[in-house]
Design an enzyme around this catalytic site. Structure first.
Site, PDB file in Angstrom:
ATOM      1  N   ARG A 103      10.102   2.540  -9.302  1.00  0.00           N
ATOM      2  CA  ARG A 103      10.643   4.161  -9.836  1.00  0.00           C
ATOM      3  C   ARG A 103      11.276   4.888  -8.597  1.00  0.00           C
ATOM      4  NH1 ARG A 103       5.140   7.340  -8.926  1.00  0.00           N
ATOM      5  NH2 ARG A 103       3.931   5.993  -7.758  1.00  0.00           N
ATOM      6  N   GLY A 135       9.082   4.219 -14.469  1.00  0.00           N
ATOM      7  CA  GLY A 135      10.000   4.597 -13.550  1.00  0.00           C
ATOM      8  C   GLY A 135       9.902   5.868 -13.005  1.00  0.00           C
ATOM      9  N   ARG A 192       9.727  -2.064   4.155  1.00  0.00           N
ATOM     10  CA  ARG A 192       8.367  -2.514   4.258  1.00  0.00           C
ATOM     11  C   ARG A 192       7.908  -3.764   4.714  1.00  0.00           C
ATOM     12  NH1 ARG A 192       6.628   1.051  -0.115  1.00  0.00           N
ATOM     13  NH2 ARG A 192       8.460   2.433  -0.480  1.00  0.00           N
ATOM     14  N   ASP A 265       2.888  -3.678   0.925  1.00  0.00           N
ATOM     15  CA  ASP A 265       4.181  -2.961   0.286  1.00  0.00           C
ATOM     16  C   ASP A 265       3.938  -1.528   0.676  1.00  0.00           C
ATOM     17  OD1 ASP A 265       2.118  -3.439  -1.994  1.00  0.00           O
ATOM     18  OD2 ASP A 265       3.409  -1.953  -2.828  1.00  0.00           O
TER      19      ASP A 265
END
Length: 498
Positions: A103, A135, A192, A265
């Site tokens: 998103r 999203g 990340r 993440d």
């Protein structure tokens, strides 16, 4: 999976930004080009003047109706080239496989006065990585992320920034129907740990190397020489990320910040606080406090954050192993965490205590205090601020009144006074006021601002933006924002749902 793509409107929004080649130049293995999905009738909810200044912009530029539409994904921002990036990760300690920007859209990278910055829209619609989601982001979580990004910046903690929030009356289904919003985020990079894990898991060493070289060249050029690691640039990169992460988490612990969902993440390769979901600043001090209602096992409890950060760094080290090629070098790159974190943490706690130098007994003094605070679940922020006021010359009673065990407190405060003996107490107190905030983003403050915003009243957001941008100042007239949380604050449940 088929994702609806929309042709951008012919009229673009201009902000006068100078765009430059960025993440998208790495190629289609790393991201997918896709346009945002427009939100109908967007309106401004909040704006950060200090974040705008990072781009060399006046906040008034963001009030242009065309710009508001662009920040809602309803119009193209001139010069941008939106992409959704691809990553994987461990979630709650379990390998989750492919994830990606479900998103979020990276609009690109721009030249800024302090160095290049990426601009990202969060909540701009479905991407190829939405995994069945819509999203979207809801107004509730968008306001929380906006305010906490700016609060962390005001506290001097490395963080992504939030430029603006725009809302829409479009409905979004979560546990109930809520309204949609988009946060515009800024960072030197949104890469990340999970970006590296993705290519390592696929055994795509070429892409892994391309990504690592991109990060080294852009953000860690000193790692290229591999100094201290037999010329191995990738081990040196891991070591630098390790040091930054240790320093960041030490700052979290010192201000009582709970991230709530420290998945790999959600860990920045630059050591920035990223992804404000179920976060919380401690009210009463409880080392085992769990701020995320979804965290049923307490994996991300406040006192677990330092260890989880190291675990996540170990995962990053595993992902980089095809490039490092030597287990001993990789472990040597992770080892500094074990020294850096306690050094950084104790340094920040000494500053909170007004101690200008180091003494062997400091750790024991701090430990005794933390035990007292935990035994009585004393309010973390209020205690430190009152202690600073006392050292500045104020009475001790406001601090003492926080404890039921008055005798235990009296013993500790006498030890603290003895430790400060011979120092300039007023000067020490002023130094304490500069590191012990009066204002933090407590859950009930954010919740109150959210409830007002749902009625199209954004004054609470504006007030908090000001207070949290300068959290160490007194701000006369805003005492209620620095007071104890109301009883209903304990009923607020924050989860991963947003």
């Amino acid at each position: 999976m088929t994702v609806e793509t929309l042709t951008p409107p012919p009229v673009q929004a201009e902000l006068g930004l100078s765009w430059r080649p960025g993440f998208a130049t790495l190629g289609p293995a790393f991201s997918t080009a896709i346009q945002a999905q427009p939100l109908p009738a967007p309106y401004p909810v909040g704006v950060s003047a200090s974040a705008a200044a990072l781009l060399g912009l006046d906040a008034l530029a963001l009030s242009d109706p065309l710009v508001i539409e662009a920040l809602a994904g309803s119009r193209t921002l001139a010069g941008s080239s939106p992409v959704a990036t691809l990553y994987s990760g461990h979630q709650f300690g379990v390998w989750a496989g492919q994830l990606g920007d479900g998103r979020a859209l990276l609009l690109g990278e721009v030249d800024a006065p302090g160095g290049p910055l990426e601009i990202q829209l969060k909540g701009a619609g479905r991407t190829p990585y939405s995994r069945g989601g819509d999203g979207r982001a809801v107004l509730r979580s968008s306001i929380r992320e906006f305010l906490c990004s700016e609060a962390m910046a005001g506290l001097g903690i490395p963080t992504t920034r939030a430029l603006a929030v725009v809302g829409s009356d479009a409905g979004v289904r979560r546990e109930e129907i809520e309204t949609a919003a988009v946060v515009t985020r800024l960072a030197p990079s949104f890469i990340r740990f999970g970006h590296f894990e993705h290519f390592a898991a696929r055994q795509d060493v070429d892409s892994l190397r391309t990504l690592a070289d991109h990060i080294i060249d852009r953000h860690y050029p000193q790692a290229r020489a591999g100094e201290g690691f037999a010329g191995n640039a990738y081990a040196a990169l891991l070591a630098q990320v390790t040091l930054r992460t240790a320093a960041m988490v030490a700052q979290w612990q010192a201000v009582g910040f709970c991230h709530g969902v420290m998945n790999t993440d959600n860990m920045s390769i630059l050591g920035l606080t990223i992804d404000y979901g179920p976060f919380q600043f401690l009210d009463g001090f409880d080392p085992r406090h769990i701020c995320n209602h979804s965290d049923t096992q307490g994996r991300y409890a406040y006192d677990q954050q330092p260890q989880v950060a190291y675990w996540n760094l170990f995962c990053l080290g595993q992902a980089l192993m095809p490039l490092i090629g030597d287990t001993e070098l990789a472990m040597a790159a992770l080892e500094p965490y074990k020294q850096r974190f306690p050094i950084e943490y104790l340094a920040r706690m000494r500053a909170k205590l007004g101690l200008a130098d180091e003494q062997p007994e400091d750790a024991d003094l701090l430990d005794g205090l933390l035990r007292l605070l935990a035994a009585h679940q004393v309010d973390w922020t209020i205690f430190w601020r009152r202690l600073a006021d006392h050292v500045c010359g104020g009475p001790v009673e406001p601090v003492r009144d926080l404890f039921l065990d008055r005798e235990g407190f009296d013993t500790w405060i006498a030890r603290h006074a003895a430790r400060l003996a011979g120092t300039d107490r007023p000067a020490a107190g002023l130094a304490m006021l500069a590191v012990n905030p009066r204002f933090v983003l407590r859950n009930h403050l954010g919740e109150t601002a959210i409830r007002q915003a749902r009625q199209k009243d954004y004054s609470g957001i504006a007030a908090l933006t000001t207070l949290l941008s300068w959290p160490f100042e007194q701000h006369p007239g805003f005492d209620a924002y620095a007071d104890f949380p109301p009883d209903w604050a304990s009923t607020i449940e924050i989860s991963c749902s947003s």
